[in-house]
Design a protein around this motif. Structure first.
Motif, mmCIF file in Angstrom:
data_model
loop_
_atom_site.group_PDB
_atom_site.id
_atom_site.type_symbol
_atom_site.label_atom_id
_atom_site.label_comp_id
_atom_site.label_asym_id
_atom_site.label_seq_id
_atom_site.Cartn_x
_atom_site.Cartn_y
_atom_site.Cartn_z
ATOM 1 N N VAL A 1 0.869 -1.180 0.000
ATOM 2 C CA VAL A 1 0.000 0.000 0.000
ATOM 3 C C VAL A 1 0.904 1.227 0.000
ATOM 4 O O VAL A 1 1.912 1.270 0.714
ATOM 5 C CB VAL A 1 -0.913 0.000 1.241
ATOM 6 C CG1 VAL A 1 -1.725 1.284 1.317
ATOM 7 C CG2 VAL A 1 -1.811 -1.223 1.234
ATOM 8 N N VAL A 2 0.564 2.223 -0.813
ATOM 9 C CA VAL A 2 1.449 3.386 -0.937
ATOM 10 C C VAL A 2 0.652 4.671 -1.155
ATOM 11 O O VAL A 2 -0.342 4.683 -1.873
ATOM 12 C CB VAL A 2 2.475 3.170 -2.083
ATOM 13 C CG1 VAL A 2 1.797 3.015 -3.435
ATOM 14 C CG2 VAL A 2 3.508 4.291 -2.122
ATOM 15 N N TYR A 3 1.080 5.722 -0.480
ATOM 16 C CA TYR A 3 0.606 7.074 -0.786
ATOM 17 C C TYR A 3 1.530 7.610 -1.863
ATOM 18 O O TYR A 3 2.749 7.687 -1.664
ATOM 19 C CB TYR A 3 0.698 8.002 0.431
ATOM 20 C CG TYR A 3 -0.352 7.806 1.491
ATOM 21 C CD1 TYR A 3 -1.660 8.252 1.279
ATOM 22 C CD2 TYR A 3 -0.040 7.219 2.705
ATOM 23 C CE1 TYR A 3 -2.635 8.083 2.268
ATOM 24 C CE2 TYR A 3 -1.006 7.061 3.698
ATOM 25 C CZ TYR A 3 -2.293 7.495 3.465
ATOM 26 O OH TYR A 3 -3.237 7.342 4.437
ATOM 27 N N LEU A 4 0.972 7.973 -3.019
ATOM 28 C CA LEU A 4 1.740 8.561 -4.114
ATOM 29 C C LEU A 4 1.330 10.020 -4.278
ATOM 30 O O LEU A 4 0.142 10.324 -4.408
ATOM 31 C CB LEU A 4 1.472 7.822 -5.425
ATOM 32 C CG LEU A 4 1.969 6.391 -5.509
ATOM 33 C CD1 LEU A 4 1.445 5.735 -6.786
ATOM 34 C CD2 LEU A 4 3.484 6.355 -5.476
ATOM 35 N N PHE A 5 2.303 10.892 -4.264
ATOM 36 C CA PHE A 5 2.044 12.320 -4.409
ATOM 37 C C PHE A 5 2.140 12.695 -5.875
ATOM 38 O O PHE A 5 3.025 12.221 -6.596
ATOM 39 C CB PHE A 5 3.043 13.122 -3.570
ATOM 40 C CG PHE A 5 2.916 12.841 -2.107
ATOM 41 C CD1 PHE A 5 2.061 13.594 -1.319
ATOM 42 C CD2 PHE A 5 3.602 11.800 -1.516
ATOM 43 C CE1 PHE A 5 1.907 13.313 0.031
ATOM 44 C CE2 PHE A 5 3.466 11.509 -0.162
ATOM 45 C CZ PHE A 5 2.615 12.270 0.610
ATOM 46 N N THR A 6 1.231 13.539 -6.337
ATOM 47 C CA THR A 6 1.234 13.944 -7.735
ATOM 48 C C THR A 6 2.446 14.818 -8.022
ATOM 49 O O THR A 6 2.968 15.495 -7.138
ATOM 50 C CB THR A 6 -0.054 14.715 -8.101
ATOM 51 O OG1 THR A 6 -0.131 15.889 -7.297
ATOM 52 C CG2 THR A 6 -1.287 13.855 -7.896
ATOM 53 N N SER A 7 2.890 14.795 -9.268
ATOM 54 C CA SER A 7 4.095 15.550 -9.641
ATOM 55 C C SER A 7 3.891 17.059 -9.548
ATOM 56 O O SER A 7 4.849 17.805 -9.406
ATOM 57 C CB SER A 7 4.565 15.164 -11.043
ATOM 58 O OG SER A 7 3.555 15.422 -11.990
ATOM 59 N N ASP A 8 2.620 17.516 -9.590
ATOM 60 C CA ASP A 8 2.360 18.949 -9.436
ATOM 61 C C ASP A 8 2.099 19.320 -7.971
ATOM 62 O O ASP A 8 1.830 20.468 -7.650
ATOM 63 C CB ASP A 8 1.198 19.400 -10.317
ATOM 64 C CG ASP A 8 -0.130 18.739 -9.954
ATOM 65 O OD1 ASP A 8 -0.183 17.971 -8.976
ATOM 66 O OD2 ASP A 8 -1.112 18.991 -10.676
ATOM 67 N N PHE A 9 2.170 18.317 -7.081
ATOM 68 C CA PHE A 9 2.012 18.482 -5.629
ATOM 69 C C PHE A 9 0.644 19.046 -5.238
ATOM 70 O O PHE A 9 0.512 19.686 -4.211
ATOM 71 C CB PHE A 9 3.135 19.337 -5.036
ATOM 72 C CG PHE A 9 4.490 18.870 -5.438
ATOM 73 C CD1 PHE A 9 4.900 17.581 -5.150
ATOM 74 C CD2 PHE A 9 5.335 19.690 -6.133
ATOM 75 C CE1 PHE A 9 6.151 17.125 -5.532
ATOM 76 C CE2 PHE A 9 6.586 19.246 -6.526
ATOM 77 C CZ PHE A 9 7.003 17.966 -6.231
#
Length: 108
Positions: free
Chosen positions: A88-96
């Protein structure tokens, strides 16, 4: 506890934007590093009652800051790394501007 996690995720994004405006290099003294590597894992372990059977690890990058930082929860019986298994992972968008809770899969 959901509010503490949501608050810390938002605080991380704000700190990351601020840190990146100063330097693109990873620094253990930066606010974003401290939140993702130290604060969020502690909150998840204590507030979500996550046992020692799981490993919580995040990354803002190695050397240079990553385009997409992440915070993962690894079941130690399956994997201890984002490079293999599933987790399970929280992925942050490249535009934050956002964060996704996802199922990650690594192929080593």
């Amino acid at each position: 506890y959901q509010f503490m996690i949501a608050y810390s995720l938002k605080k991380f994004i704000q700190a990351l934007v601020s840190d990146r405006s100063v330097s693109n290099k990873v620094s253990k003294s930066s606010a974003s590093w401290k939140i993702l590597i130290e604060e969020l894992p502690t909150i998840l372990k204590s507030q979500a009652s996550i046992s020692d059977e799981y490993l919580i690890e995040g990354s803002v990058g190695k050397g240079l800051m990553s385009e997409t930082p992440w915070l993962a929860l690894f079941d130690k019986t399956i994997t201890k790394s984002a490079q293999s298994g599933y987790y399970v992972v929280y992925l942050f968008t490249s535009d934050f501007k956002g964060v996704y809770l996802s199922l990650g899969v690594g192929w080593k």
